[in-house]
Write a protein that holds these residues in place. Sequence first.
Motif, short mmCIF file in Angstrom:
data_model
loop_
_atom_site.label_atom_id
_atom_site.label_comp_id
_atom_site.label_asym_id
_atom_site.label_seq_id
_atom_site.Cartn_x
_atom_site.Cartn_y
_atom_site.Cartn_z
N GLY A 124 31.63 42.78 33.01
CA GLY A 124 32.76 43.51 33.58
C GLY A 124 33.91 42.59 33.95
N THR A 125 33.61 41.50 34.64
CA THR A 125 34.67 40.57 35.03
C THR A 125 35.29 39.90 33.81
N ALA A 126 34.48 39.61 32.80
CA ALA A 126 35.00 38.99 31.57
C ALA A 126 35.98 39.93 30.87
N VAL A 127 35.63 41.19 30.75
CA VAL A 127 36.51 42.17 30.09
C VAL A 127 37.81 42.34 30.87
N LEU A 128 37.71 42.41 32.19
CA LEU A 128 38.91 42.58 33.01
C LEU A 128 39.84 41.37 32.89
N THR A 129 39.25 40.18 32.78
CA THR A 129 40.07 38.98 32.61
C THR A 129 40.86 39.04 31.31
N VAL A 130 40.24 39.53 30.24
CA VAL A 130 40.94 39.70 28.97
C VAL A 130 42.07 40.72 29.12
N LEU A 131 41.82 41.81 29.84
CA LEU A 131 42.85 42.83 30.05
C LEU A 131 44.03 42.28 30.83
N PHE A 132 43.78 41.30 31.70
CA PHE A 132 44.86 40.68 32.47
C PHE A 132 45.57 39.57 31.69
N GLY A 134 43.89 36.96 29.85
CA GLY A 134 43.15 35.72 29.72
C GLY A 134 42.66 35.48 28.30
N GLY A 135 42.38 34.22 28.00
CA GLY A 135 41.89 33.85 26.68
C GLY A 135 40.37 33.78 26.65
N LEU A 136 39.84 33.20 25.57
CA LEU A 136 38.39 33.14 25.38
C LEU A 136 37.71 32.32 26.47
N VAL A 193 41.62 34.11 35.62
CA VAL A 193 40.18 34.12 35.94
C VAL A 193 39.94 34.76 37.30
N ILE A 194 40.74 34.37 38.28
CA ILE A 194 40.59 34.93 39.62
C ILE A 194 40.94 36.41 39.64
N MET A 195 42.00 36.79 38.93
CA MET A 195 42.40 38.20 38.89
C MET A 195 41.30 39.08 38.31
N GLY A 196 40.66 38.62 37.24
CA GLY A 196 39.59 39.41 36.63
C GLY A 196 38.34 39.43 37.47
N SER A 197 38.01 38.29 38.09
CA SER A 197 36.76 38.17 38.84
C SER A 197 36.82 38.92 40.16
N ILE A 198 37.99 38.93 40.80
CA ILE A 198 38.09 39.56 42.12
C ILE A 198 37.88 41.06 42.05
N MET A 199 38.07 41.65 40.86
CA MET A 199 37.89 43.09 40.71
C MET A 199 36.45 43.52 40.99
N LEU A 200 35.52 42.57 40.89
CA LEU A 200 34.12 42.87 41.16
C LEU A 200 33.92 43.29 42.62
#
Length: 253
Positions: A124-132, A134-136, A193-200
């Motif tokens: 979930g956090t990985a997908v959200l990071t891509v949506l924000f 982020g790269g691979l 990375v922080i933007m995607g991870s904090i959504m958890l």
Amino acid sequence: MDVNRILEFASDVGVLLLQSGGETYRVEETVIRICSAFGIEKTGVFATPTAVIVSATVDGEIRSVVKRIVKRSTDLNKVFEINALSRTITNYGFNIDVCEKILKEIEKGNYYSEKRKILFAGIGTAVLTVLFGGGLMDMLASFIIGCTVKYMTGMFGKISINDFFINMIGAAIIPIIAILLLEVGFISSIDKVIMGSIMLLVPGLPLTNAIRDILDGELLSGAMKIEEVLLIGIAVTVGMCFVLNIYIRYGGV
């Protein structure tokens, strides 16, 4: 008709619904529906995020039960199973003994293993990071952070640490790992990375339930849930800003 037993069962259903993330209106409707199915016509229910009060009037005599709620989480499978049970009781009728056994099975139900929860937290956090944007490598970093945060918060939850501190610690873990990965050159920046991870840690379901309760006129319940959401937000902000402030103060960029 054992009124006390029916009230005890119906209130247990309401408590489990609230503990699993059910809305206040759903709890009250379900308890009333179950009591009516067992022959109790005059039923009153008052549900808040911290308590369920059920009363019934039978042959001019008033009976009541109060159940305290201490721990809350999100388990929509249990909400679904309880809804299915209440509809079955209403439409077909069940013996109270059978209903109590089914409820115990629902309460014990562990539909997802801890390993699976950790895995999908990372996904979930990985997908959200891509949506924000982020790269691979950012996606891989978020996957690591998501899995770690889910594991650590789950571990702290088992030893009965206050939810405020669990969220604060979880929020602190995110920038710590992100900074470490930045320093070793695994990622080039930490913002995505922080933007995607904090959504958890964002309390999406409690916020949605709070707004719905307020719109339905459940002002007390809605206000209490809003307060819970604000406390979670404060905890996440404190944990995140504490680590980032130290990092920036001592030479981070």
